[in-house]
Write an enzyme that holds these catalytic residues in place. Structure first.
Site, mmCIF file in Angstrom:
data_model
loop_
_atom_site.group_PDB
_atom_site.id
_atom_site.type_symbol
_atom_site.label_atom_id
_atom_site.label_comp_id
_atom_site.label_asym_id
_atom_site.label_seq_id
_atom_site.Cartn_x
_atom_site.Cartn_y
_atom_site.Cartn_z
ATOM 1 N N HIS A 3 -0.949 -0.130 -9.662
ATOM 2 C CA HIS A 3 -1.670 -1.126 -8.932
ATOM 3 C C HIS A 3 -2.473 -2.187 -9.764
ATOM 4 O O HIS A 3 -3.543 -2.354 -9.482
ATOM 5 C CB HIS A 3 -2.667 -0.269 -7.987
ATOM 6 C CG HIS A 3 -3.282 -0.928 -6.761
ATOM 7 N ND1 HIS A 3 -3.555 -0.354 -5.517
ATOM 8 C CD2 HIS A 3 -3.344 -2.189 -6.392
ATOM 9 C CE1 HIS A 3 -3.914 -1.096 -4.802
ATOM 10 N NE2 HIS A 3 -3.713 -2.503 -5.106
ATOM 11 N N GLU A 49 -4.313 7.291 -5.391
ATOM 12 C CA GLU A 49 -4.713 6.230 -6.268
ATOM 13 C C GLU A 49 -6.129 6.547 -6.909
ATOM 14 O O GLU A 49 -6.875 6.825 -6.071
ATOM 15 C CB GLU A 49 -4.504 4.965 -5.756
ATOM 16 C CG GLU A 49 -3.003 4.493 -5.798
ATOM 17 C CD GLU A 49 -3.007 2.998 -5.394
ATOM 18 O OE1 GLU A 49 -3.838 2.322 -5.395
ATOM 19 O OE2 GLU A 49 -1.836 2.632 -4.957
ATOM 20 N N ARG A 93 0.869 -1.060 -0.171
ATOM 21 C CA ARG A 93 -0.113 0.176 -0.020
ATOM 22 C C ARG A 93 0.996 1.340 0.133
ATOM 23 O O ARG A 93 1.802 1.393 0.790
ATOM 24 C CB ARG A 93 -0.962 -0.036 1.338
ATOM 25 C CG ARG A 93 -2.170 -0.974 1.255
ATOM 26 C CD ARG A 93 -3.187 -0.643 0.180
ATOM 27 N NE ARG A 93 -4.227 -1.324 0.274
ATOM 28 C CZ ARG A 93 -4.580 -2.655 -0.499
ATOM 29 N NH1 ARG A 93 -3.644 -2.811 -1.690
ATOM 30 N NH2 ARG A 93 -5.655 -3.135 -0.567
#
Ligand code: DGY
Length: 321
Positions: A287, A269, A240
């Site tokens: 991601h 994000e 993360r």
């Protein structure tokens, strides 16, 4: 009216997963696959018994308090649950599940890709080729860092961390790790355990993060900790973005303390960090750690298994709250 439970699926899942969901639930799909605003998410939740969200849907306390009583379960399509205020959901009596195990291989693959891409300057070479700018070669040209036989440090030796260690052993890497609890010898497989992050960092030619975001781990990679790495280390994050102080990483990459970084996750994000993108010594992905056909199916089926168990009156296997 259908007597099946009503299920909101917040994002586009694989066809096979959506077909199974439609067979067993009265499903509400998000056909445009647009991210809901917090208010849209709340509005959509008002008329359903269950939600199958991704990490992109934020169930903050403010959202949770407004959830209707009929909503009984949030069956996440993710292993990470940091987008859910678990305490608030627990207080509200909403069951929460995640999808562990099934994405460990895919995520470790991306971590390995990022490690190699960063160490061997893959984005630089690719950009040069695409720009038609390859006009020179010499033994001194685009020399990178070899990872074979080096020390791989892992923070968070859960399922993904253990697969990453296994892949590293295939590259003859010496495995070092920090985990809240030391692993049993059969899982440790000769890896060196460090009792805290500070002890681990000086042993990491490559450092890869595989721990969840918690109040204790948020911002854990800061200036002081980057300084503890050996000069020229490679830094990898597929866990993360919140684990990393991105300004500290930029400083470490700019000074050469960290030779290169491979990142799949960011504080912001979607979007990433434009200041990171300006650096040459970085290899980035948007991601996509678990984004393989196999794994997307497996994550969706696992979330549905949890829902099925819940609506059959059983404890879902992957209950986290
Ligand atoms: C996860 O499962 O947590 C991945 O980051 C994808 O959401």
């Amino acid at each position: 009216m259908s007597d099946k439970p009503t299920l909101l699926i917040t994002r586009k899942l694989s066809d096979a997963v959506e077909a199974r969901a439609a067979r067993d639930y009265d499903v509400r799909l998000n056909l445009e696959d647009q991210l809901f605003s917090p208010q849209e998410l709340l509005d959509k939740c008002q008329t359903v018994d269950a939600v199958l969200p991704c990490h992109s849907e934020i169930f903050s306390r403010d959202v949770v308090v407004e959830l209707p009583r009929r909503l009984k379960i949030i069956a996440n399509h993710s292993v990470g649950t940091d987008h859910c205020d678990l305490a608030a959901l627990g207080e509200k009596g909403v069951v929460v599940t995640n999808t562990p195990d099934v994405l460990s291989d895919a995520t470790a693959e991306i971590a390995f890709l990022l490690m190699l891409g960063a160490a061997r300057r893959a984005s630089e070479g690719d950009r040069m080729m695409r720009a038609g700018a390859w006009d020179f070669w010499s033994p001194a040209f685009m020399v990178g860092t070899q990872t074979t036989g080096k020390r791989l440090g892992i923070i968070g030796m859960g399922r993904v961390g253990q697969v990453m260690a296994q892949r590293g052993r295939g590259f003859d890497m010496e495995i070092h790790y920090y985990n809240r609890k030391r692993l049993a010898p059969d899982k440790e497989q000769g890896a060196t355990y460090h009792e805290n992050v500070e002890d681990l960092l000086p042993h990491c030619d490559v450092l890869s993060l595989h721990c969840p975001t918690t109040p204790e781990t948020t911002g854990m990679m800061n200036n002081a900790r980057f300084d503890l790495l050996p000069d020229g280390a490679i830094f990898v994050n597929t866990a993360r973005g919140a684990l990393v102080d991105e300004n500290a990483l930029i400083k470490a990459l700019s000074s050469g303390k960290v030779a290169a970084a491979g990142l799949d996750v960011f504080q912001t994000e979607p979007g990433g960090n434009p200041k990171l993108s300006k650096l040459e010594n970085i290899f980035q992905q948007p991601h996509i750690g678990s984004a393989t056909f196999d794994t997307r199916n497996a994550m969706g089926f696992r979330a549905l298994d949890n829902l099925d168990a819940f609506f059959a009156g059983n404890k879902p296997k992957d209950r986290v709250a």
